[in-house]
Structures are given as structure tokens and as C-alpha cells.
Design a protein around this motif. Structure first.
Motif, short mmCIF file in Angstrom:
data_model
loop_
_atom_site.label_atom_id
_atom_site.label_comp_id
_atom_site.label_asym_id
_atom_site.label_seq_id
_atom_site.Cartn_x
_atom_site.Cartn_y
_atom_site.Cartn_z
N SER A 1 0.79 -1.22 -0.22
CA SER A 1 0.01 -0.04 -0.01
C SER A 1 0.83 1.13 0.01
CB SER A 1 -0.84 -0.02 1.01
OG SER A 1 -1.87 -1.00 1.31
N TRP A 2 1.86 1.32 0.66
CA TRP A 2 2.98 2.47 0.79
C TRP A 2 3.46 2.63 -0.51
CZ3 TRP A 2 8.43 2.71 0.32
CH2 TRP A 2 8.86 3.85 0.49
N ARG A 3 3.72 1.55 -1.14
CA ARG A 3 4.47 1.69 -2.68
C ARG A 3 3.39 2.03 -3.57
NH1 ARG A 3 6.86 -3.77 -4.70
NH2 ARG A 3 6.55 -2.44 -6.55
N ALA A 4 2.34 1.83 -3.44
CA ALA A 4 1.04 2.34 -4.41
C ALA A 4 0.86 3.86 -4.23
CB ALA A 4 -0.09 1.47 -4.06
N MET A 5 1.00 4.17 -2.77
CA MET A 5 0.66 5.67 -2.47
C MET A 5 1.97 6.46 -3.18
SD MET A 5 0.67 7.47 1.45
CE MET A 5 2.57 7.05 1.61
N ARG A 6 2.88 5.91 -2.85
CA ARG A 6 4.01 6.69 -3.33
C ARG A 6 4.01 6.73 -5.06
NH1 ARG A 6 7.19 9.71 -0.37
NH2 ARG A 6 8.91 9.13 -1.70
N ALA B 1 1.24 6.77 -6.73
CA ALA B 1 0.19 7.78 -7.01
C ALA B 1 0.75 9.10 -6.85
CB ALA B 1 -0.89 7.49 -6.12
N GLU B 2 1.39 9.40 -5.75
CA GLU B 2 2.02 10.83 -5.47
C GLU B 2 2.81 11.29 -6.44
OE1 GLU B 2 3.57 10.29 -1.47
OE2 GLU B 2 1.89 10.89 -0.44
N ARG B 3 3.68 10.64 -7.03
CA ARG B 3 4.38 10.89 -8.17
C ARG B 3 3.82 11.11 -9.49
NH1 ARG B 3 7.63 6.12 -8.61
NH2 ARG B 3 7.82 5.73 -6.29
N ALA B 4 2.82 10.36 -9.74
CA ALA B 4 1.81 10.74 -10.74
C ALA B 4 1.14 11.94 -10.62
CB ALA B 4 0.94 9.54 -10.79
N ALA B 5 0.53 12.25 -9.48
CA ALA B 5 -0.46 13.53 -9.26
C ALA B 5 0.67 14.68 -9.50
CB ALA B 5 -0.63 13.34 -7.80
N GLU B 6 2.07 14.49 -9.15
CA GLU B 6 2.98 15.87 -8.95
C GLU B 6 3.42 15.84 -10.57
OE1 GLU B 6 5.31 18.64 -7.67
OE2 GLU B 6 3.68 17.51 -6.39
N ALA B 7 3.33 14.81 -11.29
CA ALA B 7 3.80 14.79 -12.51
C ALA B 7 2.75 15.57 -13.42
CB ALA B 7 3.92 13.49 -13.28
N LEU B 8 1.09 15.35 -13.06
CA LEU B 8 0.16 15.99 -13.62
C LEU B 8 0.15 17.48 -13.00
CD1 LEU B 8 -2.72 13.52 -13.13
CD2 LEU B 8 -1.52 14.04 -15.32
N ARG B 9 0.68 17.97 -11.98
CA ARG B 9 0.57 19.04 -11.49
C ARG B 9 1.79 20.12 -12.23
NH1 ARG B 9 1.29 19.26 -5.52
NH2 ARG B 9 -0.58 17.76 -5.78
N ARG B 10 2.83 19.44 -12.63
CA ARG B 10 3.66 20.11 -13.19
C ARG B 10 3.67 20.23 -14.75
NH1 ARG B 10 9.38 17.49 -10.58
NH2 ARG B 10 8.60 18.14 -8.45
#
Length: 42
Positions: free
Chosen positions: A25-30, A32-41
């Protein structure tokens, strides 16, 4: 017959299973956070 070895094994398996699920779950969260950050940039 002494039940404590079975009880100990059950607790050990439960603990390992919970740790494994937490790690996945921690790996999946990390990820997803990276994907969200990429979309934000974008």
C-alpha cells in the motif's frame, strides 16, 4: 497436544501478512503521489 506453537505461528503469519499489505500500500501511495505531482507540473 500443546496449542501454543500453532498460536504463535498464526500470530507470526498475521503479522507478516499485515506488514506485506502495508508495504504494498505504501508503494502504491508513493507511485500515485508521483503521478499526481507529474500532472501538476504539466
Amino acid at each position: 497436544m500443546n496449542p501454543w506453537p500453532f498460536v504463535s505461528a498464526a500470530y507470526a503469519l498475521t503479522g507478516l501478512g499485515a506488514a506485506g499489505i502495508a508495504w504494498v500500500s505504501w508503494r502504491a501511495m508513493r507511485r500515485a503521489e508521483r503521478a499526481a505531482e507529474a500532472l501538476r507540473r504539466r
